[in-house]
Enzyme design. Structure first.
Site, mmCIF file in Angstrom:
data_model
loop_
_atom_site.group_PDB
_atom_site.id
_atom_site.type_symbol
_atom_site.label_atom_id
_atom_site.label_comp_id
_atom_site.label_asym_id
_atom_site.label_seq_id
_atom_site.Cartn_x
_atom_site.Cartn_y
_atom_site.Cartn_z
ATOM 1 N N LYS A 170 44.179 -46.327 -38.124
ATOM 2 C CA LYS A 170 44.156 -44.889 -37.872
ATOM 3 C C LYS A 170 43.094 -44.616 -36.814
ATOM 4 C CE LYS A 170 41.846 -41.343 -39.394
ATOM 5 N NZ LYS A 170 41.806 -40.463 -38.189
ATOM 6 N N GLY A 201 46.681 -39.154 -37.900
ATOM 7 C CA GLY A 201 46.401 -38.075 -38.825
ATOM 8 C C GLY A 201 44.922 -37.819 -38.946
ATOM 9 N N GLY A 203 41.231 -37.577 -41.250
ATOM 10 C CA GLY A 203 40.545 -38.380 -42.238
ATOM 11 C C GLY A 203 40.867 -38.001 -43.673
ATOM 12 N N PRO A 204 40.805 -36.689 -44.022
ATOM 13 C CA PRO A 204 41.067 -36.309 -45.413
ATOM 14 C C PRO A 204 42.468 -36.663 -45.906
ATOM 15 C CG PRO A 204 39.907 -34.558 -44.259
ATOM 16 C CD PRO A 204 40.295 -35.561 -43.219
ATOM 17 N N VAL A 206 45.182 -38.972 -43.945
ATOM 18 C CA VAL A 206 45.597 -40.335 -43.625
ATOM 19 C C VAL A 206 44.468 -41.342 -43.880
ATOM 20 C CG1 VAL A 206 46.324 -41.840 -41.729
ATOM 21 C CG2 VAL A 206 47.395 -39.609 -42.035
ATOM 22 N N GLY A 207 43.246 -40.999 -43.480
ATOM 23 C CA GLY A 207 42.127 -41.910 -43.711
ATOM 24 C C GLY A 207 41.915 -42.201 -45.190
ATOM 25 N N GLU A 245 30.420 -49.175 -40.075
ATOM 26 C CA GLU A 245 29.514 -49.048 -38.936
ATOM 27 C C GLU A 245 29.258 -47.558 -38.779
ATOM 28 O OE1 GLU A 245 27.705 -48.231 -35.920
ATOM 29 O OE2 GLU A 245 29.626 -48.443 -34.891
ATOM 30 N N CYS A 279 26.106 -44.559 -31.349
ATOM 31 C CA CYS A 279 25.378 -44.693 -32.617
ATOM 32 C C CYS A 279 24.104 -45.502 -32.456
ATOM 33 C CB CYS A 279 26.283 -45.297 -33.684
ATOM 34 S SG CYS A 279 27.154 -46.780 -33.138
ATOM 35 N N GLU A 378 20.560 -37.878 -37.095
ATOM 36 C CA GLU A 378 21.349 -38.300 -35.936
ATOM 37 C C GLU A 378 21.966 -37.062 -35.277
ATOM 38 O OE1 GLU A 378 24.414 -41.834 -34.835
ATOM 39 O OE2 GLU A 378 24.987 -40.573 -36.524
#
Length: 471
Positions: A170, A201, A203-204, A206-207, A245, A279, A378
């Site tokens: 994804k 899709g 995250g909520p 498909v992830g 990560e 990151c 961050e």
């Protein structure tokens, strides 16, 4: 308008079970330029089933066959490099000169490195009459990031497939288009059906369906700490392996005997890569208190030299951040720094001059201490805070005083001294005196920065398990 109407499952382009679309926005113009399917959990189920069916054959394929496919993928990527670069510039706002080198050429380099690294893995270890085999983990759910859309796919899906795993990918809905190109190249390179599958899709939906699917054996995510926590929570129900990560708030220690100008300029350039959307960016610059003013002036001058504007213009050196929400979040952090009493040397929360359109943020430099939000959280934007230290022990204490542990830098005239300091830092990657990144090393971190490592041989081995055959 680019319209991707299908997803890639079991070696074929097929319709998504979702009926809606997701719109991709050009961050430099704020205009929609592409749509992709708004997928569903049913898409994930079909992809996971295809990956599970393909796993027995692919996991037992000759290592040389896999290496040959990755070399072919590298050449196919090389052949489409102009198209890939322009796509990344459009969907991410990455300035074209830097995108061509860091993103596209960097992706080719990583594909070649995967092929090369396969020959370095010791696939069978022998202890007396016991053979310990390195075996693929199974079906891997790869949830990749928008800030390095192609390279993130290669580091996760690529390494997993090289290990002999099959993949359900994804990509981020913010910058998904290179994932479609990668799927096309996988087919052209001769990857067997079902080894690589692409679903789209949010995250909520498909992830989370990937992280909780019973046929997925391992999940690899690049994303926020919040997303990492959610993946771990969902994966725990079926005891999946998890590779994460996540974020960073990386220190850059510059000792008094270092070349201050070189160290400061290199540090700002590292932190401002991809408009600070990296990151591992060195966003906390630690300098001796007696050199704070000098370092601040050098940093402000370098930040002021960035050229903001059209990312397709070769003269542009700093693009927009990726989304409107990201712009508001970064500007909010800048305001927070001012409210907390940090001294702003350049930049600020206002729109850059002459750029009323696009998600642009002024490159901003603060001096302050390690207690403010801008020093501890961050930001993921073009913001650096310079923090003074009293002595070496104080520098190490400040560097480690963070919930993250992804990257670091150390500058000293004596490189051996810098390396000795590096061993005292809780960071997964330390650059000494501006040394370039070596992808034969590893990328990954401690604490909130995640679990596991990427790149090179060790990045492939993240997707392997041990099996003992005794007698």
């Amino acid at each position: 308008m680019i319209e991707h109407k299908q997803i890639f499952i079991d070696g074929r382009w097929v319709d998504s079970s979702g009926t809606d679309v997701l719109t991709v926005i050009n961050p430099a113009t704020e205009e929609a330029f592409a749509t992709i399917p708004y997928g569903s959990a049913d898409d994930v189920h079909r992809a996971a089933q295809a990956a599970a069916n393909a796993f027995p054959g692919w996991s037992n394929s000759p290592v040389q066959q896999r290496a040959d496919i990755f070399r072919k993928l590298a050449r196919l990527t090389e052949a489409r490099s102009d198209e890939i670069t322009r796509t990344i510039v459009t969907e991410l706002g990455y300035p074209i000169t830097a995108a061509a080198k860091s993103q596209t050429a960097g992706g080719v380099e990583e594909l070649d490195l995967i092929a090369e690294s396969l020959a370095e893995i010791q696939w069978v270890l022998q202890f007396g009459s016991t053979h310990v085999r390195r075996v693929p983990s199974g079906v891997v759910g790869a949830i990749t990031a928008w800030n390095a859309p192609l390279r993130s796919i290669i580091s996760k899906a690529g390494a997993a497939m090289a290990a002999g795993c099959t993949v359900v990918l994804k990509p981020s809905e913010v910058a998904p288009l290179t994932a479609f190109m990668f799927a096309e190249m996988c087919a052209e390179a001769g990857l067997p059906s079902g080894v690589f599958n692409l679903v789209c899709g949010t995250g909520p939906e498909v992830g989370e369906a990937i992280a909780s699917h019973p046929l997925v054996d391992m999940v690899s995510l690049t994303g926020s700490v919040r997303a990492g926590r959610r993946v771990m929570e969902l994966a725990s129900a079926s005891i999946k392996r998890v590779h994460l990560e996540l974020g960073g708030k990386s220190p850059n220690i510059i000792f008094a005997d270092a070349d201050l100008e070189r160290a400061v300029v290199d540090g700002i350039e590292d932190a401002m890569r991809n408009t600070g959307q990296v990151c591992g960016g060195l966003t906390r610059m630690l300098v001796p208190r007696q050199r704070l003013q000098e370092a601040g002036a050098l940093a402000a001058r370098r930040a002021q030299a960035y050229v903001l504007g059209d990312p397709f213009d070769p003269k542009t050196t700093l693009g927009p951040v990726a989304t409107a929400a990201a712009r508001e979040r970064v500007r909010g952090y800048i305001r927070s720094g001012l409210e907390d009493g940090a001294q702003m040397l350049t930049g600020g929360p206002d729109a850059p001059d002459g750029l009323s359109r696009g998600y642009y943020v002024r490159p901003t430099i603060f001096t302050g201490d390690n207690t403010s939000r801008i020093a501890r959280e961050e930001i993921f934007g073009p913001v650096v805070v310079i923090i003074p230290f009293e002595n070496e022990a104080d520098a190490i204490r400040i560097a480690n005083d963070t919930p993250y542990g992804l990257a670091a830098g150390v500058w000293a005239r004596d490189a051996e001294h810098a390396r000795a300091v590096a061993t005292k830092l809780r960071a997964g990657r330390v650059r000494i005196n501006g040394a370039p990144l070596d992808k034969r090393g590893v990328h990954g971190g401690f604490k909130l920065s995640g679990v596991g490592r990427e790149w090179g041989r060790l990045g492939i081995e993240e997707f392997l398990e041990y099996q003992s055959v005794m007698g």
